[in-house]
Design an enzyme around this catalytic site. Structure first.
Site, PDB file in Angstrom:
ATOM      1  N   TRP A 186       0.868  -1.187   0.000  1.00 17.09           N
ATOM      2  CA  TRP A 186       0.000   0.000   0.000  1.00 17.09           C
ATOM      3  C   TRP A 186       0.902   1.234   0.000  1.00 17.09           C
ATOM      4  CZ3 TRP A 186      -0.307   3.962   3.747  1.00 17.09           C
ATOM      5  CH2 TRP A 186      -1.232   4.965   3.426  1.00 17.09           C
ATOM      6  N   GLU A 225      -3.091  -2.984  -2.438  1.00 14.38           N
ATOM      7  CA  GLU A 225      -4.223  -2.396  -1.705  1.00 14.38           C
ATOM      8  C   GLU A 225      -4.574  -1.001  -2.205  1.00 14.38           C
ATOM      9  OE1 GLU A 225      -3.458  -1.947   2.479  1.00 14.38           O
ATOM     10  OE2 GLU A 225      -5.472  -1.197   2.914  1.00 14.38           O
ATOM     11  N   LYS A 227      -7.091   2.614  -2.277  1.00 17.46           N
ATOM     12  CA  LYS A 227      -7.726   3.512  -1.322  1.00 17.46           C
ATOM     13  C   LYS A 227      -8.439   4.620  -2.083  1.00 17.46           C
ATOM     14  CE  LYS A 227      -6.734   5.765   3.087  1.00 17.46           C
ATOM     15  NZ  LYS A 227      -5.751   5.930   4.164  1.00 17.46           N
ATOM     16  N   ASP A 258      -9.748  -3.164   1.659  1.00 18.33           N
ATOM     17  CA  ASP A 258      -9.837  -2.621   3.020  1.00 18.33           C
ATOM     18  C   ASP A 258     -11.237  -2.040   3.188  1.00 18.33           C
ATOM     19  OD1 ASP A 258      -9.757  -0.644   5.163  1.00 18.33           O
ATOM     20  OD2 ASP A 258      -7.585  -0.866   5.163  1.00 18.33           O
ATOM     21  N   HIS A 261     -11.857   1.758   2.775  1.00 20.06           N
ATOM     22  CA  HIS A 261     -11.220   2.463   1.657  1.00 20.06           C
ATOM     23  C   HIS A 261     -12.133   2.736   0.467  1.00 20.06           C
ATOM     24  CE1 HIS A 261      -6.738   1.633   2.754  1.00 20.06           C
ATOM     25  NE2 HIS A 261      -7.437   2.131   3.754  1.00 20.06           N
ATOM     26  N   HIS A 285      -8.587  -6.273   4.524  1.00 23.24           N
ATOM     27  CA  HIS A 285      -8.256  -5.502   5.710  1.00 23.24           C
ATOM     28  C   HIS A 285      -9.589  -5.195   6.351  1.00 23.24           C
ATOM     29  CE1 HIS A 285      -3.913  -3.877   5.070  1.00 23.24           C
ATOM     30  NE2 HIS A 285      -3.977  -5.179   5.204  1.00 23.24           N
ATOM     31  N   ASP A 293     -12.242   8.797   8.498  1.00 22.95           N
ATOM     32  CA  ASP A 293     -11.223   7.852   8.952  1.00 22.95           C
ATOM     33  C   ASP A 293     -11.617   6.424   8.590  1.00 22.95           C
ATOM     34  OD1 ASP A 293      -8.818   7.201  10.441  1.00 22.95           O
ATOM     35  OD2 ASP A 293     -10.202   6.208  11.799  1.00 22.95           O
ATOM     36  N   ASP A 295     -10.024   3.563   9.944  1.00 19.46           N
ATOM     37  CA  ASP A 295      -9.277   2.611  10.769  1.00 19.46           C
ATOM     38  C   ASP A 295      -9.791   2.446  12.195  1.00 19.46           C
ATOM     39  OD1 ASP A 295      -7.118   2.047   8.787  1.00 19.46           O
ATOM     40  OD2 ASP A 295      -6.890   4.206   8.956  1.00 19.46           O
ATOM     41  N   ASP A 324      -7.083  -4.231  10.122  1.00 13.66           N
ATOM     42  CA  ASP A 324      -6.355  -2.975   9.971  1.00 13.66           C
ATOM     43  C   ASP A 324      -7.085  -1.859  10.699  1.00 13.66           C
ATOM     44  OD1 ASP A 324      -4.697  -0.951   9.251  1.00 13.66           O
ATOM     45  OD2 ASP A 324      -5.240  -0.920   7.133  1.00 13.66           O
TER      46      ASP A 324
HETATM   47  C1  RNT Z   1      -3.770   2.734   4.881  1.00 12.69           C
HETATM   48  C2  RNT Z   1      -3.882   1.284   4.569  1.00 12.69           C
HETATM   49  C3  RNT Z   1      -2.779   0.426   5.077  1.00 12.69           C
HETATM   50  C4  RNT Z   1      -2.299   0.822   6.453  1.00 12.69           C
HETATM   51  C5  RNT Z   1      -1.327  -0.140   7.074  1.00 12.69           C
HETATM   52  C6  RNT Z   1      -0.675   0.431   8.284  1.00 12.69           C
HETATM   53  O1  RNT Z   1      -4.871   3.447   4.566  1.00 12.69           O
HETATM   54  O2  RNT Z   1      -5.112   0.815   5.031  1.00 12.69           O
HETATM   55  O3  RNT Z   1      -3.142  -0.899   5.015  1.00 12.69           O
HETATM   56  O4  RNT Z   1      -3.366   1.011   7.324  1.00 12.69           O
HETATM   57  O5  RNT Z   1      -0.427  -0.551   6.140  1.00 12.69           O
HETATM   58 ZN    ZN Z   2      -5.464  -1.286   5.015  1.00 15.44          ZN
END
Ligand code: RNT
Ligand code: ZN
Length: 417
Positions: A186, A225, A227, A258, A261, A285, A293, A295, A324
């Site tokens: 990523w 990955e 986003k 993810d 994302h 993820h 956000d 995460d 994640d």
């Molecule tokens: C970031 C991605 C990635 C990170 C990690 C720490 O937006 O989701 O996967 O969160 O690599």
């Molecule tokens: Zn991620």
């Protein structure tokens, strides 16, 4: 509740599920074979062991300053051991490149596979597979906001070297463990404001990736990955979904989805069945997006259940489950335990569906019965089956989890300041 009450409740629940044609013992046996890749970076707010004072960059951020975070690899392993002891099942570990073990400080491209030997020994002892990630952020060479897609050749070369090195480390780990390591790439590259040329960086990224992935490495599997946007890359992210979907399909790498994302109303659950037709395997993820956000700690949401249902209803061996999230405002061990336990709960709920019956109703266009059962499942005695699984796997039941965390906080975490 003592163990006897739990097994009585389980016996009743087992009968209720059996009436629907679901074998709860079989569900628990399958659940025990599904590993979740627990991300090391929840343990220290994504800081790593290069420079404790370096701020996290790349449009990601762990907010909060809850005391007791891990300051070195030994403390991180200690905290992870604690977290795993609260999570039923046998699970993997997801490492970032900045988490190697070294006696003197190392810079990003000075890490060597041997710096991960202690992690490997620990993983062997505990039966954890390991996954890996190049760290393409939190470094002066990423200060421009660009890495593999930078227009500056020197910057690009630096990150190409880092990603190649990471794959080499991934392969080393995978071979040592005799268990393939998924190395997930990523990068944060993007623009805060509207770019004029959206193509140039993407062409650059494609070229960089071709160089990074040129050699096949035994023991290593590659994942990419995407986003939608990050802090400071609100208007344009080079590695968008279309970009990596195209790349993964063309090159038959794994695609990483993810949960945080995508557009807020978009769910990755609906993407799995499409992507599994075109790429060999998928990495998830599992995360939770909240406004800007992506995460937050995973909760037992409808979104999570939709994801776990898709994993179980199709071929769960082709979907690798990673986590994640990073929250520095709560006890970090609890964050791991709560988020991972929820993911396991989601999987169990999906395993407790009368899959054959549901499919049959759908095939016969009996959508009334399909809806009736799907709704009925929501109030089935799931908790009794979950508690039984915790007992079976020797981890705390219910709030016993929190009690253990609080004891650990008092005995270990509070001693760190
Ligand atoms: C970031 C991605 C990635 C990170 C990690 C720490 O937006 O989701 O996967 O969160 O690599
Ligand atoms: Zn991620």
């Amino acid at each position: 509740m003592n163990e006897q009450h739990i097994s009585q409740a389980y016996a009743l629940a087992k009968q209720r599920y059996a009436d629907l044609g679901v074998d709860t013992d079989a569900a628990l046996a399958t659940l025990a074979t599904i590993p979740i890749s627990v991300h090391c970076w929840q343990g220290d707010d994504v800081v790593g062991f290069e420079d404790p004072n370096r701020a996290v960059s790349g449009g990601i951020m762990a907010t909060g300053n809850y005391p007791g975070k891990a300051r070195n690899a030994d403390e991180l392993r200690q905290d992870l051991d604690m977290a795993y002891s609260l999570i039923p099942g046998t699970h993997r570990l997801n490492l970032h490149a900045i988490y190697g073990d070294s006696d003197q400080p190392l810079d990003r491209n000075d890490w060597r596979p041997e710096n991960f030997d202690r992690w490997i020994d620990w993983a062997i002892e505990n039966d954890h597979g390991i996954d890996f990630n190049p760290t393409c952020f939190s470094h002066p060479m990423a200060d421009s906001g660009f890495t593999l897609a930078s227009l500056d050749e020197g910057v690009r070369e630096f990150w190409i070297e880092h990603c190649k090195l990471s794959r080499e480390i991934g392969g080393y780990i995978g071979r040592k463990l005799a268990n393939p390591c998924i190395t997930n790439l990523w990068i944060p590259d993007g623009y805060k404001d509207t770019p004029v040329d959206r193509l140039r960086h993407r062409a650059m990224l494609k070229e960089s990736l071709d160089t990074v992935f040129a050699e096949t490495i035994d023991g290593n599997k590659d994942a990419v990955e995407c986003k939608l946007f990050g802090l400071g890359s609100e208007s344009y992210v080079v590695g968008s979904h279309e970009f990596y979907m195209g790349y993964a399909v063309q090159n038959q790498t794994l695609l990483t989805l993810d949960a945080g994302h995508f557009h807020p109303t978009e769910t990755i659950a609906d993407k799995l069945s499409s992507m599994l037709l075109y790429v060999p395997e998928v990495l998830l993820h599992v995360s939770r997006g909240v406004r800007w956000d992506s995460d937050h700690v995973v909760t037992l949401s409808d979104d999570l259940q939709a994801i776990t249902q898709e994993i179980i209803r199709h071929d769960h061996r082709r979907v690798h489950i990673g986590l994640d999230f990073f929250d520095a405002s709560i006890n970090r061990v609890a964050a791991w335990a709560i988020g991972t336990r929820n993911t396991v709960k989601g999987l169990l709920m999906a395993l407790l569906e009368p899959a054959a019956l549901l499919r049959q109703y759908e095939m016969n266009s009996d959508f009334t019965s399909r809806l009736a059962i799907l709704e009925e499942l929501k109030t089935m005695p799931f908790a009794a089956v979950w508690d039984q699984y915790c007992i079976q796997q020797g981890v705390p039941v219910g709030m016993g989890m929190l009690k253990s965390v609080m004891q650990y906080e008092q005995d270990v975490l509070n001693m760190r300041n």
